[in-house]
Motif scaffolding. Structure first.
Motif, PDB file in Angstrom:
ATOM      1  N   ALA A   1      33.331  51.441  43.320  1.00 42.87           N
ATOM      2  CA  ALA A   1      33.463  52.357  42.196  1.00 42.87           C
ATOM      3  C   ALA A   1      33.786  53.770  42.674  1.00 42.87           C
ATOM      4  O   ALA A   1      34.630  54.460  42.078  1.00 42.87           O
ATOM      5  CB  ALA A   1      32.178  52.358  41.374  1.00 42.87           C
ATOM      6  N   LEU A   2      33.123  54.211  43.742  1.00 41.89           N
ATOM      7  CA  LEU A   2      33.367  55.560  44.252  1.00 41.89           C
ATOM      8  C   LEU A   2      34.791  55.685  44.792  1.00 41.89           C
ATOM      9  O   LEU A   2      35.462  56.702  44.568  1.00 41.89           O
ATOM     10  CB  LEU A   2      32.354  55.903  45.341  1.00 41.89           C
ATOM     11  CG  LEU A   2      32.432  57.326  45.911  1.00 41.89           C
ATOM     12  CD1 LEU A   2      32.188  58.374  44.817  1.00 41.89           C
ATOM     13  CD2 LEU A   2      31.439  57.517  47.045  1.00 41.89           C
TER      14      LEU A   2
ATOM     15  N   GLN B   1      40.200  57.957  44.237  1.00 39.59           N
ATOM     16  CA  GLN B   1      41.653  57.803  44.201  1.00 39.59           C
ATOM     17  C   GLN B   1      42.223  58.305  42.873  1.00 39.59           C
ATOM     18  O   GLN B   1      43.285  58.936  42.842  1.00 39.59           O
ATOM     19  CB  GLN B   1      42.031  56.337  44.435  1.00 39.59           C
ATOM     20  CG  GLN B   1      41.777  55.850  45.851  1.00 39.59           C
ATOM     21  CD  GLN B   1      42.534  56.662  46.903  1.00 39.59           C
ATOM     22  OE1 GLN B   1      43.703  57.004  46.723  1.00 39.59           O
ATOM     23  NE2 GLN B   1      41.860  56.980  48.002  1.00 39.59           N
ATOM     24  N   ASP B   2      41.525  58.035  41.791  1.00 44.35           N
ATOM     25  CA  ASP B   2      41.977  58.535  40.493  1.00 44.35           C
ATOM     26  C   ASP B   2      41.937  60.058  40.445  1.00 44.35           C
ATOM     27  O   ASP B   2      42.849  60.705  39.906  1.00 44.35           O
ATOM     28  CB  ASP B   2      41.102  57.960  39.373  1.00 44.35           C
ATOM     29  CG  ASP B   2      41.607  58.340  37.995  1.00 44.35           C
ATOM     30  OD1 ASP B   2      42.642  57.802  37.572  1.00 44.35           O
ATOM     31  OD2 ASP B   2      40.970  59.192  37.345  1.00 44.35           O
ATOM     32  N   SER B   3      40.906  60.647  41.034  1.00 48.80           N
ATOM     33  CA  SER B   3      40.787  62.107  41.027  1.00 48.80           C
ATOM     34  C   SER B   3      41.923  62.759  41.802  1.00 48.80           C
ATOM     35  O   SER B   3      42.398  63.846  41.430  1.00 48.80           O
ATOM     36  CB  SER B   3      39.435  62.537  41.601  1.00 48.80           C
ATOM     37  OG  SER B   3      39.370  62.347  43.010  1.00 48.80           O
TER      38      SER B   3
ATOM     39  N   ARG C   1      33.804  50.107  33.999  1.00 44.90           N
ATOM     40  CA  ARG C   1      34.623  50.857  34.935  1.00 44.90           C
ATOM     41  C   ARG C   1      33.836  52.059  35.475  1.00 44.90           C
ATOM     42  O   ARG C   1      32.769  52.398  34.965  1.00 44.90           O
ATOM     43  CB  ARG C   1      35.911  51.322  34.243  1.00 44.90           C
ATOM     44  CG  ARG C   1      36.850  50.175  33.904  1.00 44.90           C
ATOM     45  CD  ARG C   1      38.038  50.611  33.074  1.00 44.90           C
ATOM     46  NE  ARG C   1      37.656  50.953  31.711  1.00 44.90           N
ATOM     47  CZ  ARG C   1      38.527  51.252  30.746  1.00 44.90           C
ATOM     48  NH1 ARG C   1      39.835  51.269  31.020  1.00 44.90           N
ATOM     49  NH2 ARG C   1      38.112  51.546  29.531  1.00 44.90           N
ATOM     50  N   ALA C   2      34.344  52.695  36.522  1.00 43.54           N
ATOM     51  CA  ALA C   2      33.706  53.887  37.085  1.00 43.54           C
ATOM     52  C   ALA C   2      33.942  55.065  36.146  1.00 43.54           C
ATOM     53  O   ALA C   2      35.090  55.429  35.869  1.00 43.54           O
ATOM     54  CB  ALA C   2      34.281  54.186  38.466  1.00 43.54           C
ATOM     55  N   HIS C   3      32.870  55.660  35.640  1.00 40.85           N
ATOM     56  CA  HIS C   3      32.958  56.752  34.689  1.00 40.85           C
ATOM     57  C   HIS C   3      32.741  58.085  35.401  1.00 40.85           C
ATOM     58  O   HIS C   3      31.792  58.236  36.182  1.00 40.85           O
ATOM     59  CB  HIS C   3      31.894  56.602  33.607  1.00 40.85           C
ATOM     60  CG  HIS C   3      32.086  55.407  32.727  1.00 40.85           C
ATOM     61  ND1 HIS C   3      31.373  55.228  31.554  1.00 40.85           N
ATOM     62  CD2 HIS C   3      32.891  54.312  32.830  1.00 40.85           C
ATOM     63  CE1 HIS C   3      31.740  54.093  30.988  1.00 40.85           C
ATOM     64  NE2 HIS C   3      32.652  53.509  31.754  1.00 40.85           N
TER      65      HIS C   3
ATOM     66  N   VAL D   1      37.698  54.319  35.277  1.00 40.92           N
ATOM     67  CA  VAL D   1      38.617  53.807  36.288  1.00 40.92           C
ATOM     68  C   VAL D   1      38.210  52.385  36.683  1.00 40.92           C
ATOM     69  O   VAL D   1      37.082  52.151  37.123  1.00 40.92           O
ATOM     70  CB  VAL D   1      38.628  54.708  37.543  1.00 40.92           C
ATOM     71  CG1 VAL D   1      39.735  54.277  38.493  1.00 40.92           C
ATOM     72  CG2 VAL D   1      38.786  56.176  37.158  1.00 40.92           C
ATOM     73  N   ALA D   2      39.142  51.460  36.541  1.00 46.53           N
ATOM     74  CA  ALA D   2      38.861  50.063  36.854  1.00 46.53           C
ATOM     75  C   ALA D   2      38.788  49.831  38.361  1.00 46.53           C
ATOM     76  O   ALA D   2      39.444  50.510  39.145  1.00 46.53           O
ATOM     77  CB  ALA D   2      39.943  49.170  36.247  1.00 46.53           C
TER      78      ALA D   2
END
Length: 284
Positions: free
Chosen positions: A17-18, A23-25, A202-204, A223-224
């Motif tokens: 999750a981290l 990666q999304d950030s 998902r990661a919130h 984020v999935a």
């Protein structure tokens, strides 16, 4: 001048999750990170979570209640009065085996509350209440008067926006005098009693964009990631309570306070005696 901030919390050792959140950030072009507590346990990837956390190098860090459990347990100071205490203790023993004394000391020195000026706004940041990082006073359905306590801190100037974590719910609400309160939700263990919302595992996390006028953007990100991969890590890394972590990856539910269930695992694997021996050696 704009500043984009990724606000995240409640990783609970969930490396998958981290990694997804990080990666999304990067894709979102964030300038800095704020961490709002509970980095490790019950997930297995202690070393890799810590290395990624160091790479992110948060500009703000506050200490959560599970961070306190990590420190107390890793130092051999945890009581074993309840099955859940054995659970915390044995997981912290696992952390101590994979993390240096310097890492434990670093976590112990994280503050409970931080104020941070960004642009025209003063942010008050804590895991839960400014002087108490545990309890259910700030569960989302609680009275607004409880949330007013987030602003009752001694600072050079009033807090305009309060940010807390702990309850694993993303949130935007107001105090009685209409100051803003935010919660980024949980990276590793999002939770909601309403089942259609609970299914979103998902990661919130939260992105804030601050400019010269104030908050130009407030974006709650989901984020999935592959929860099967995370589940497999529990078995590969031989973490205590691996079966419960794998079950949590399927259901999204934590079993931290299921005393009867934990008692059965503690008895099956002799976890209390393992921790007592560890604590005796630590305290020599």
């Amino acid at each position: 001048m704009k500043t984009r901030i990724a606000v995240f919390s409640d990783v609970h050792g969930n490396l998958s999750a981290l990694q997804a959140m990080y990666q999304d950030s990067l894709k979102q072009g964030v300038d800095q990170y704020w961490f709002i507590g509970d980095l490790l346990m019950p997930g297995p990837s202690v070393t890799r979570v810590w290395k990624l956390f160091e790479k992110m190098n948060p500009a703000v860090v506050v200490r959560g209640n599970w961070d306190d459990l990590v420190v107390r347990g890793a130092r051999g100071l945890m009581d074993l009065d309840k099955p859940s205490h054995v659970y915390f203790a044995r997981l912290a023993q696992y952390v101590a085996r994979h993390a240096s004394v310097q890492v434990i000391d670093s976590i112990a020195n994280w503050p409970m509350h931080v104020t941070k000026q960004v642009g025209p706004l003063n942010f008050g940041i804590s895991h839960n209440l400014p002087n108490l990082n545990m309890g259910q006073a700030l569960f989302p359905t609680q009275s607004t008067s409880n949330f007013d306590k987030l602003f009752q801190v001694k600072t050079d100037q009033p807090v305009d926006v309060a940010i807390y974590a702990h309850v694993h719910h993303e949130l935007l609400r107001y105090s009685n005098d209409e100051r803003i309160i935010l919660n980024p939700g949980a990276v590793g263990e999002p939770f909601n009693h309403w089942q259609p919302l609970q299914r979103d595992l998902r990661a919130h996390y939260l992105i804030l964009e601050i400019d010269d006028r104030g908050m130009a953007e407030t974006s709650f990100r989901h984020v999935a990631y592959d929860r099967t991969v995370e589940s497999d890590r529990a078995k590969t890394d031989a973490i205590p309570y691996a079966e419960l972590y794998q079950l949590m990856m399927k259901t999204g539910l934590a079993y931290t306070h299921d005393q009867d269930l934990l008692a059965r695992y503690n008895k099956k694997y002799n976890y209390a005696d393992e921790y007592r021996q560890f604590a005796q050696e630590k305290l020599k």
